[in-house]
Design a protein around this motif. Structure first.
Motif, PDB file in Angstrom:
ATOM      1  N   ILE A 183      24.565  46.175  31.149  1.00 30.33           N
ATOM      2  CA  ILE A 183      23.797  46.226  29.900  1.00 30.33           C
ATOM      3  C   ILE A 183      23.819  47.631  29.302  1.00 30.33           C
ATOM      4  CG2 ILE A 183      22.291  44.314  30.563  1.00 30.33           C
ATOM      5  CD1 ILE A 183      20.148  46.343  31.293  1.00 30.33           C
ATOM      6  N   VAL A 193      24.422  50.816  24.830  1.00 29.41           N
ATOM      7  CA  VAL A 193      24.063  49.489  25.337  1.00 29.41           C
ATOM      8  C   VAL A 193      25.187  48.534  24.988  1.00 29.41           C
ATOM      9  CG1 VAL A 193      21.609  49.956  25.049  1.00 29.41           C
ATOM     10  CG2 VAL A 193      22.837  48.740  23.253  1.00 29.41           C
ATOM     11  N   LEU A 197      22.752  43.301  26.557  1.00 28.13           N
ATOM     12  CA  LEU A 197      21.337  43.604  26.344  1.00 28.13           C
ATOM     13  C   LEU A 197      20.814  42.930  25.077  1.00 28.13           C
ATOM     14  CD1 LEU A 197      18.755  45.179  27.076  1.00 28.13           C
ATOM     15  CD2 LEU A 197      19.626  47.063  25.685  1.00 28.13           C
TER      16      LEU A 197
END
Length: 330
Positions: A183, A193, A197
């Motif tokens: 993530i 990210v 995520l």
């Protein structure tokens, strides 16, 4: 039911142990696709646990708490199937690789368990002190039922982004592609990210919106916080396996929205009638929990059977239409 702190602690601890066992068995080793056979086993496992738990409540607390648990469990499980259709659209929209979908669902469902636990605690405390909230919950459920029917024929592929998801997408630097199941990743020393995520946030926050419907619905069946929490927990725990078991069947449950709308509307009317009865309006009847259980279970059976029959008829007509003319005539 009069449930002690120790029983609460033991129940929550037991649920966490079951989830840990699930994780150890299912998610050990390299990421892989979840098979239908695995999904079927785990769905059966979690449903069996819920049935045994409900029977245990009946042995300890009596018939009424047991019926309330099963009515709440069936309601929450039915609403969870509707959640799965939205999860399916989210997975498709973000093109989540199949080998990572069970991890996304796991994190999303764990987030949902925590958030629903908070909702249940707040709702139970509020209903204890403000009985007029039963009217609000009842009206909200009826309004939601009408909204479900109105939106049934709309394009479900246009999923609106909630405020949390928009904020995450706008403020956090995101990689264009997935990086395995990570993530967070580093590129040239800078943290990014990954879309993983974003999907987890989408799943978790979407379920939070569904909780706005499901929590009032189960409080319409019982105000016992222990039963409300455990019914929600058991409905959510086997949700990711149910996602892989149903698969394409989700697209075939064409009447599911009507069934859920009827259940929510029924519970909304039940809430208002019982609130009136408690206020001294004697013509307003109380709806026995056994009647609620029968209505909820019967509605889901009828909805599922009718959906599958319609899907079969549509498939037959589609094959007849696509067949060559000489085949249809001969």
């Amino acid at each position: 039911m009069d449930v002690s702190v120790w029983v609460w602690a033991a129940t929550i601890g037991g649920l966490l142990l079951i989830l840990a066992f699930d994780l150890w068995i299912v998610d050990r080793g390299e990421p892989r696709e979840f098979t239908v056979r695995q999904a079927g086993f785990w769905v059966g496992f979690y449903v069996s646990l819920a049935v045994l738990f409900g029977i245990g409540i009946g042995l300890v607390g009596g018939g009424t708490p047991m019926q309330e648990f099963f009515a709440g469990y069936i309601t929450e499980y039915s609403l969870s199937v509707d959640n799965l259709f939205i999860f399916y659209l989210i997975m498709s929209r973000f093109a989540v690789p199949k080998i990572y979908q069970h991890k996304v669902l796991l994190i999303g469902i764990l987030m949902a368990l925590v958030m629903r636990g908070i909702f249940i605690a707040l709702g139970s405390a509020a209903l204890t002190h403000f009985s007029w909230l039963f009217y609000v919950f009842g009206a909200f459920l009826i309004y939601t039922a009408i909204g479900i029917i109105r939106s049934h024929n709309k394009d479900d592929d246009n999923l609106p982004e909630n405020a949390v998801l928009r904020w995450v997408r706008r403020t956090l630097p995101t990689t264009p592609e997935y990086v395995g199941s990570s993530i967070i990743t580093k590129i040239d020393g800078k943290r990014f990210v990954t879309p993983m995520l974003i999907v987890m946030v989408a799943i978790g926050t979407t379920d939070l919106l569904f909780a706005l419907d499901s929590i009032p619905a189960i409080f319409g069946l019982t105000t016992d916080a222990f039963i409300v929490f455990t019914a929600n927990a058991f409905a959510l725990m086997g949700l990711r396996q149910l996602y892989f078991l149903l698969g394409g069947l989700l697209q075939r449950l064409v009447y599911l929205s009507y069934g859920l709308a009827f259940i929510l509307g029924f519970i909304g009317v039940k809430l208002i009638l019982e609130a009136l009865h408690s206020s001294g309006v004697h013509w307003a009847p109380e709806v026995p929990i056994v009647v609620s259980l029968s209505v909820i279970g019967g509605t889901m059976v009828i909805t599922t059977v009718a959906s599958l029959m319609k899907s079969r008829r549509d498939n037959r007509k589609s094959k007849e239409t696509s067949a060559p003319a000489d085949v249809r005539q001969g």
